[in-house]
Write an enzyme that holds these catalytic residues in place. Sequence first.
Site, PDB file in Angstrom:
ATOM      1  N   ASP A  15      52.305  43.569  33.487  1.00  0.00           N
ATOM      2  CA  ASP A  15      52.029  43.265  31.851  1.00  0.00           C
ATOM      3  C   ASP A  15      51.901  44.603  30.991  1.00  0.00           C
ATOM      4  O   ASP A  15      52.794  44.838  30.044  1.00  0.00           O
ATOM      5  CB  ASP A  15      50.847  42.559  31.861  1.00  0.00           C
ATOM      6  CG  ASP A  15      50.596  41.100  32.610  1.00  0.00           C
ATOM      7  OD1 ASP A  15      51.739  40.600  32.638  1.00  0.00           O
ATOM      8  OD2 ASP A  15      49.654  40.648  32.752  1.00  0.00           O
ATOM      9  N   ARG A  95      34.614  46.889  30.701  1.00  0.00           N
ATOM     10  CA  ARG A  95      35.564  46.779  29.279  1.00  0.00           C
ATOM     11  C   ARG A  95      34.931  48.000  28.321  1.00  0.00           C
ATOM     12  O   ARG A  95      35.787  48.313  27.598  1.00  0.00           O
ATOM     13  CB  ARG A  95      35.285  45.162  28.942  1.00  0.00           C
ATOM     14  CG  ARG A  95      36.318  44.350  29.991  1.00  0.00           C
ATOM     15  CD  ARG A  95      37.568  45.089  30.571  1.00  0.00           C
ATOM     16  NE  ARG A  95      38.373  43.886  31.453  1.00  0.00           N
ATOM     17  CZ  ARG A  95      39.037  44.196  32.251  1.00  0.00           C
ATOM     18  NH1 ARG A  95      39.521  46.019  32.482  1.00  0.00           N
ATOM     19  NH2 ARG A  95      39.936  43.481  33.046  1.00  0.00           N
ATOM     20  N   ASP A 124      37.852  39.037  28.520  1.00  0.00           N
ATOM     21  CA  ASP A 124      38.272  40.411  28.508  1.00  0.00           C
ATOM     22  C   ASP A 124      39.037  40.772  27.175  1.00  0.00           C
ATOM     23  O   ASP A 124      38.558  41.862  26.320  1.00  0.00           O
ATOM     24  CB  ASP A 124      39.331  41.005  29.482  1.00  0.00           C
ATOM     25  CG  ASP A 124      38.554  40.829  30.699  1.00  0.00           C
ATOM     26  OD1 ASP A 124      37.291  40.954  30.701  1.00  0.00           O
ATOM     27  OD2 ASP A 124      39.280  40.677  31.727  1.00  0.00           O
ATOM     28  N   SER A 175      45.035  36.513  40.825  1.00  0.00           N
ATOM     29  CA  SER A 175      44.791  37.460  39.875  1.00  0.00           C
ATOM     30  C   SER A 175      43.459  38.073  40.193  1.00  0.00           C
ATOM     31  O   SER A 175      42.278  37.658  40.231  1.00  0.00           O
ATOM     32  CB  SER A 175      44.800  36.691  38.463  1.00  0.00           C
ATOM     33  OG  SER A 175      43.931  37.714  37.545  1.00  0.00           O
TER      34      SER A 175
HETATM   35  N1  ARG Z   1      35.696  36.158  34.890  1.00  0.00           N
HETATM   36  C1  ARG Z   1      35.050  37.555  34.879  1.00  0.00           C
HETATM   37  C2  ARG Z   1      34.681  37.996  33.507  1.00  0.00           C
HETATM   38  O1  ARG Z   1      35.167  37.300  32.693  1.00  0.00           O
HETATM   39  C3  ARG Z   1      36.329  38.068  35.614  1.00  0.00           C
HETATM   40  C4  ARG Z   1      37.435  38.586  34.816  1.00  0.00           C
HETATM   41  C5  ARG Z   1      38.611  39.348  35.617  1.00  0.00           C
HETATM   42  N2  ARG Z   1      39.373  39.845  34.705  1.00  0.00           N
HETATM   43  C6  ARG Z   1      40.808  39.971  34.828  1.00  0.00           C
HETATM   44  N3  ARG Z   1      41.577  40.522  33.859  1.00  0.00           N
HETATM   45  N4  ARG Z   1      41.308  39.584  35.948  1.00  0.00           N
HETATM   46  O2  ARG Z   1      34.022  38.893  33.514  1.00  0.00           O
END
Ligand code: ARG
Length: 411
Positions: A15, A95, A124, A175
């Site tokens: 991506d 993040r 995210d 993922s």
């Molecule tokens: N659900 C979790 C969160 O919001 C994990 C997110 C994982 N992010 C990703 N881009 N695969 O913190």
Amino acid sequence: MARSKVVLAYSGGLDTSVAIPWLREEKGLEVVTVTVDVGQPVDLEKVRAKALASGAVGAYVADARHQFAEEFLRPAVRANALYEGRYPLSTALARPLIARHLVDVARREGAGAVAHGCTGKGNDQVRFELSTQSLAPELEVLAPAREWAMNRDQEIAYAAAHGIPVEATRRSPYSTDENLWGRSVECGILEDPAIEPPEEVYAWTRAPLQAPERPAYVTVQFEEGVPVALDGERRPFHELISRLNEVAGAHGVGRIDHLESRVVGIKSREVYECPAATVLLEAHRGLEALVLPRDVLAFKHTVEQRYSELVYDGLWFGPLRACLEAFVAATQERVSGEVSVKLFRGLATVAGRRSPASLYRAGLATYSEGDRFRREMAEGFIYVWGLPSRTWASLEDPPERAPLPSSAPRR
Ligand code: ARG
């Protein structure tokens, strides 16, 4: 005239690699990438080379493991941060740190925008954008993967057409995201919340049944709520975490299957592996139970829930976090001592705890020789403590009351 610049959060995956030529062609921008090592398996030099090969005009890399542990995971441990009581917030905590690196590079490079590769359905995007807005309200934020309408095969074709090396790795149906504090897994069969996660989704933890038949014990030493040593050996916090991920993961500790409420309103099935976080939070809570009074523990618990929500929701750089952390810091002054944790087939349990600030008094607690508790005082205590209960119970039926004159509705 030079084109204006955008600073892209770059993982090296498909991506964000496709995003480089896309931002150039669709938005007319020069792309500078930033890759932050927060403990994911990454070869920073390879990633830098791939960014440049994909058309970036500059590629920054940073080993931020120490920073991540000291500035983000320390406060998370002190606050026992668990979203919805279950998720140690591994991705959520990383993040804002990545966003801070993006903003720093944007300022250095004179860029007018930053970009990330998140889709429009997750948490995210919210975290990156809110963090950026708090740190640098003047910067624009671009989200190419939210705008383009490419599926994975189209992305691969786009990459090939733009000379981007696409690794011939077997495509996983899952993922994932990884850092020091944990690994998350989504998609594939996990999207059916009625089905148990298959063994293949796990990478950091052994299946509990395959874990050693004998338990292992680890001792964590805390100073003011911060883990400083493992089994008597002082180590930098990020190294302590890495070591504990291995040890606890080998005993099957840290698997979390969570039906999670995303900030964008979606319910989603998330599987996590967080061995070190699980052990450290269990140990920290065990130590707090020994040294903090009941009212502080109870009040802190409500603060912890609020804190965890705001971290999840992307508000790391907002004022409420600072306020809540000030409270948490005040509670941690005496949270020093040692906790031994037993690791056995998927479970991490506190086996023993010790602290110079312990509130435990053998003379008060014991049922054996040496009992110093004045039992005769209990009767008077219960008489007073029970007064409201007795008064309430003395009314047999709900009282019938004549309406007070002043409470009659006025028309
Ligand atoms: N659900 C979790 C969160 O919001 C994990 C997110 C994982 N992010 C990703 N881009 N695969 O913190």
